[in-house]
Motif scaffolding. Structure first.
Motif, PDB file in Angstrom:
ATOM      1  N   THR A 144      26.601   9.557 -14.547  1.00  0.00           N
ATOM      2  CA  THR A 144      25.426   9.127 -13.796  1.00  0.00           C
ATOM      3  C   THR A 144      24.137   9.636 -14.443  1.00  0.00           C
ATOM      4  O   THR A 144      23.474  10.516 -13.888  1.00  0.00           O
ATOM      5  CB  THR A 144      25.521   9.624 -12.344  1.00  0.00           C
ATOM      6  OG1 THR A 144      25.635  11.063 -12.377  1.00  0.00           O
ATOM      7  CG2 THR A 144      26.705   9.050 -11.615  1.00  0.00           C
ATOM      8  N   PRO A 145      23.747   9.079 -15.596  1.00  0.00           N
ATOM      9  CA  PRO A 145      22.541   9.576 -16.273  1.00  0.00           C
ATOM     10  C   PRO A 145      21.271   9.403 -15.441  1.00  0.00           C
ATOM     11  O   PRO A 145      20.305  10.139 -15.635  1.00  0.00           O
ATOM     12  CB  PRO A 145      22.484   8.750 -17.555  1.00  0.00           C
ATOM     13  CG  PRO A 145      23.335   7.557 -17.311  1.00  0.00           C
ATOM     14  CD  PRO A 145      24.369   7.972 -16.315  1.00  0.00           C
ATOM     15  N   GLU A 146      21.267   8.456 -14.529  1.00  0.00           N
ATOM     16  CA  GLU A 146      20.101   8.232 -13.661  1.00  0.00           C
ATOM     17  C   GLU A 146      20.315   8.787 -12.260  1.00  0.00           C
ATOM     18  O   GLU A 146      19.613   8.420 -11.322  1.00  0.00           O
ATOM     19  CB  GLU A 146      19.800   6.728 -13.564  1.00  0.00           C
ATOM     20  CG  GLU A 146      19.509   6.078 -14.903  1.00  0.00           C
ATOM     21  CD  GLU A 146      18.268   6.666 -15.572  1.00  0.00           C
ATOM     22  OE1 GLU A 146      17.272   6.923 -14.867  1.00  0.00           O
ATOM     23  OE2 GLU A 146      18.317   6.886 -16.793  1.00  0.00           O
ATOM     24  N   GLY A 147      21.303   9.639 -12.090  1.00  0.00           N
ATOM     25  CA  GLY A 147      21.645  10.156 -10.770  1.00  0.00           C
ATOM     26  C   GLY A 147      22.655   9.246 -10.104  1.00  0.00           C
ATOM     27  O   GLY A 147      23.075   8.234 -10.665  1.00  0.00           O
ATOM     28  N   THR A 149      23.051   6.645  -8.296  1.00  0.00           N
ATOM     29  CA  THR A 149      22.386   5.447  -7.776  1.00  0.00           C
ATOM     30  C   THR A 149      23.377   4.663  -6.922  1.00  0.00           C
ATOM     31  O   THR A 149      24.584   4.935  -6.929  1.00  0.00           O
ATOM     32  CB  THR A 149      21.921   4.553  -8.939  1.00  0.00           C
ATOM     33  OG1 THR A 149      23.088   4.138  -9.675  1.00  0.00           O
ATOM     34  CG2 THR A 149      20.946   5.284  -9.856  1.00  0.00           C
ATOM     35  N   SER A 150      22.883   3.652  -6.230  1.00  0.00           N
ATOM     36  CA  SER A 150      23.781   2.792  -5.444  1.00  0.00           C
ATOM     37  C   SER A 150      24.841   2.163  -6.331  1.00  0.00           C
ATOM     38  O   SER A 150      26.016   2.081  -5.943  1.00  0.00           O
ATOM     39  CB  SER A 150      22.985   1.688  -4.736  1.00  0.00           C
ATOM     40  OG  SER A 150      22.133   2.254  -3.781  1.00  0.00           O
ATOM     41  N   GLU A 151      24.443   1.753  -7.535  1.00  0.00           N
ATOM     42  CA  GLU A 151      25.397   1.135  -8.457  1.00  0.00           C
ATOM     43  C   GLU A 151      26.470   2.131  -8.883  1.00  0.00           C
ATOM     44  O   GLU A 151      27.653   1.807  -8.919  1.00  0.00           O
ATOM     45  CB  GLU A 151      24.678   0.581  -9.693  1.00  0.00           C
ATOM     46  CG  GLU A 151      23.746  -0.576  -9.402  1.00  0.00           C
ATOM     47  CD  GLU A 151      22.377  -0.132  -8.849  1.00  0.00           C
ATOM     48  OE1 GLU A 151      22.008   1.066  -8.930  1.00  0.00           O
ATOM     49  OE2 GLU A 151      21.678  -1.007  -8.304  1.00  0.00           O
ATOM     50  N   ALA A 152      26.070   3.355  -9.224  1.00  0.00           N
ATOM     51  CA  ALA A 152      27.031   4.378  -9.640  1.00  0.00           C
ATOM     52  C   ALA A 152      27.960   4.744  -8.480  1.00  0.00           C
ATOM     53  O   ALA A 152      29.170   4.921  -8.663  1.00  0.00           O
ATOM     54  CB  ALA A 152      26.296   5.619 -10.141  1.00  0.00           C
ATOM     55  N   TRP A 153      27.404   4.829  -7.283  1.00  0.00           N
ATOM     56  CA  TRP A 153      28.186   5.137  -6.083  1.00  0.00           C
ATOM     57  C   TRP A 153      29.262   4.077  -5.872  1.00  0.00           C
ATOM     58  O   TRP A 153      30.440   4.385  -5.703  1.00  0.00           O
ATOM     59  CB  TRP A 153      27.240   5.224  -4.894  1.00  0.00           C
ATOM     60  CG  TRP A 153      27.880   5.372  -3.561  1.00  0.00           C
ATOM     61  CD1 TRP A 153      27.923   4.442  -2.570  1.00  0.00           C
ATOM     62  CD2 TRP A 153      28.544   6.525  -3.044  1.00  0.00           C
ATOM     63  NE1 TRP A 153      28.573   4.938  -1.476  1.00  0.00           N
ATOM     64  CE2 TRP A 153      28.958   6.214  -1.741  1.00  0.00           C
ATOM     65  CE3 TRP A 153      28.821   7.783  -3.560  1.00  0.00           C
ATOM     66  CZ2 TRP A 153      29.650   7.121  -0.938  1.00  0.00           C
ATOM     67  CZ3 TRP A 153      29.515   8.687  -2.761  1.00  0.00           C
ATOM     68  CH2 TRP A 153      29.915   8.349  -1.471  1.00  0.00           C
TER      69      TRP A 153
END
Length: 173
Positions: A144-147, A149-153
């Motif tokens: 999760t390089p951007e934290g 996010t909803s997409e990563a979740w």
């Protein structure tokens, strides 16, 4: 049960205004008004804490923070929802592993504490090395390089679900 682990830099997961000696630039940025990444993470943690779909899911924190006491204090101040801190969500800190060590060591301790197998764990982290290290244990990992996010979740939930479906059912005794 399942164990969801939130990791990465504790600084990025909190909005607390504390600063250890020699604090990082990220910590300074958070003192200047917080981080949108912290808010994104809070939304998913609130969902975990309150949505019936996640009943039985336990949440842990694994961090190699340079200042463990400061990291624990930040988790106590990072509010997931009104009156509930990240420390509370991690079972009043019982599932918080913050110390300088490999992520594998953090996961081994959490598995010992919870009795949850690595295959039943889902891990989010912004460091590719940590993802590689922990995936060797059999944990489902999402970089999760951007934290978170909803997409990563959603990606993490999807990957974990696929993995659970492909695992053989235990034989009845």
């Amino acid at each position: 049960g399942c164990l969801l682990l939130v990791s990465g830099d504790v600084h990025a997961a909190t909005r607390c205004s504390l600063s250890p000696h020699g604090g990082s630039q990220r910590a300074a940025k958070l003192r200047e008004g917080g981080s949108p990444l912290a808010w994104q993470r809070a939304q998913h943690l609130e969902e975990l804490h309150s949505d019936e779909r996640f009943a039985g899911t336990r949440v842990g924190v694994a961090s190699r923070c340079d200042e463990p006491a400061w990291g624990r204090e930040c988790l106590q101040k990072f509010m997931v929802q009104e009156g509930v801190s990240m420390w509370d969500v991690a079972e009043d800190g019982q599932l918080v592993e913050i110390y300088k060590s490999s992520k594998q060591q953090h996961f081994k301790r959490l598995s010992e504490k919870t009795g949850i197998a690595f295959e039943d764990m889902l891990f989010f982290d912004d460091d590719p090395y940590n993802i590689q290290d922990v995936s060797r244990l059999g944990v489902t990992c999402v970089e999760t390089p951007e934290g978170v996010t909803s997409e990563a979740w959603e990606e993490g939930l999807h990957l974990h679900s696929l993995r659970q479906k492909s695992s053989p059912e235990p034989e009845p005794r």
